[in-house]
Design an enzyme around this catalytic site. Structure first.
Site, short mmCIF file in Angstrom:
data_model
loop_
_atom_site.label_atom_id
_atom_site.label_comp_id
_atom_site.label_asym_id
_atom_site.label_seq_id
_atom_site.Cartn_x
_atom_site.Cartn_y
_atom_site.Cartn_z
N GLU A 84 0.83 -1.21 0.00
CA GLU A 84 0.00 0.00 0.00
C GLU A 84 0.87 1.26 0.00
O GLU A 84 0.62 2.20 -0.74
CB GLU A 84 -0.93 0.02 1.23
CG GLU A 84 -1.87 -1.17 1.31
CD GLU A 84 -1.29 -2.34 2.11
OE1 GLU A 84 -0.07 -2.61 2.01
OE2 GLU A 84 -2.07 -2.99 2.82
N CYS A 122 0.49 1.77 7.24
CA CYS A 122 -0.06 2.17 5.94
C CYS A 122 -1.33 3.01 6.12
O CYS A 122 -1.56 3.97 5.38
CB CYS A 122 -0.37 0.94 5.09
SG CYS A 122 1.12 0.19 4.40
ZN ZN Z 1 1.53 -1.65 5.63
#
Ligand code: ZN
Length: 165
Positions: A84, A122
């Site tokens: 991500e 993330c």
């Molecule tokens: Zn991550």
């Protein structure tokens, strides 16, 4: 603070998108969630995960309609990057700001994907560049069903750029 606001609101993106356009695209997310997951599946094949043996692919949809992909990349020094963040940083490094959705496909290496949501790091990185109340995180569970969450559902009461303004 104005400088920070400029960067997070997307003056650098090539195509300035209007609010009605943005709302139309967001309303359309259920229609392209399948496609975005397919792109994440394809990207997952590029994962370099010799240590965790857990491969992940991500597909990030930008407000201008472009899609940036990323896979997880690991190193022997255990310094690596998630799929991500890889997708997000690729897009940001090419001048993109303003994102609508990210699809994530992950699971044990060379095994069918399982439900895989972004890790905490993330989620925080995405918060920097999106509206957490509207940004969609799209995953597919073991049964093959597509699930969509807002980022604020996955990271409630987050600390983001607005806290510094
Ligand atoms: Zn991550």
């Amino acid at each position: 603070m104005d400088e920070l606001k400029k960067y997070t609101e997307g003056t650098i993106v090539e195509k300035k998108i209007t609010l009605p356009e943005k709302q139309a695209i967001r309303a359309d997310i259920p229609n392209f969630a399948d496609k975005l997951i397919e792109i994440a599946d394809e990207e997952r094949k590029f994962s370099y995960c010799p240590y965790s043996k857990f491969s992940v692919g991500a597909a990030l949809l930008c407000m201008d309609g472009s899609v940036y992909t990323g896979c997880n990349v690991e190193t022997a020094a255990f310094i690596g990057i998630c799929a991500e963040k890889n997708a997000l940083f690729k897009a940001v490094s090419e001048g993109k700001r303003g994102f609508l959705a990210i699809a994530v496909s992950g699971g044990a290496y060379e095994q069918p994907p399982k439900a895989c949501t972004p890790c905490g790091s993330c989620r925080q990185a995405l918060t920097e560049f999106v509206d957490p109340e509207e940004f969609a995180v799209i995953i597919r569970n073991e049964a093959g069903e597509i699930k969509s969450f807002t980022l604020s559902e996955l990271l409630p009461y987050s600390f983001g750029p607005s806290n510094l303004m």
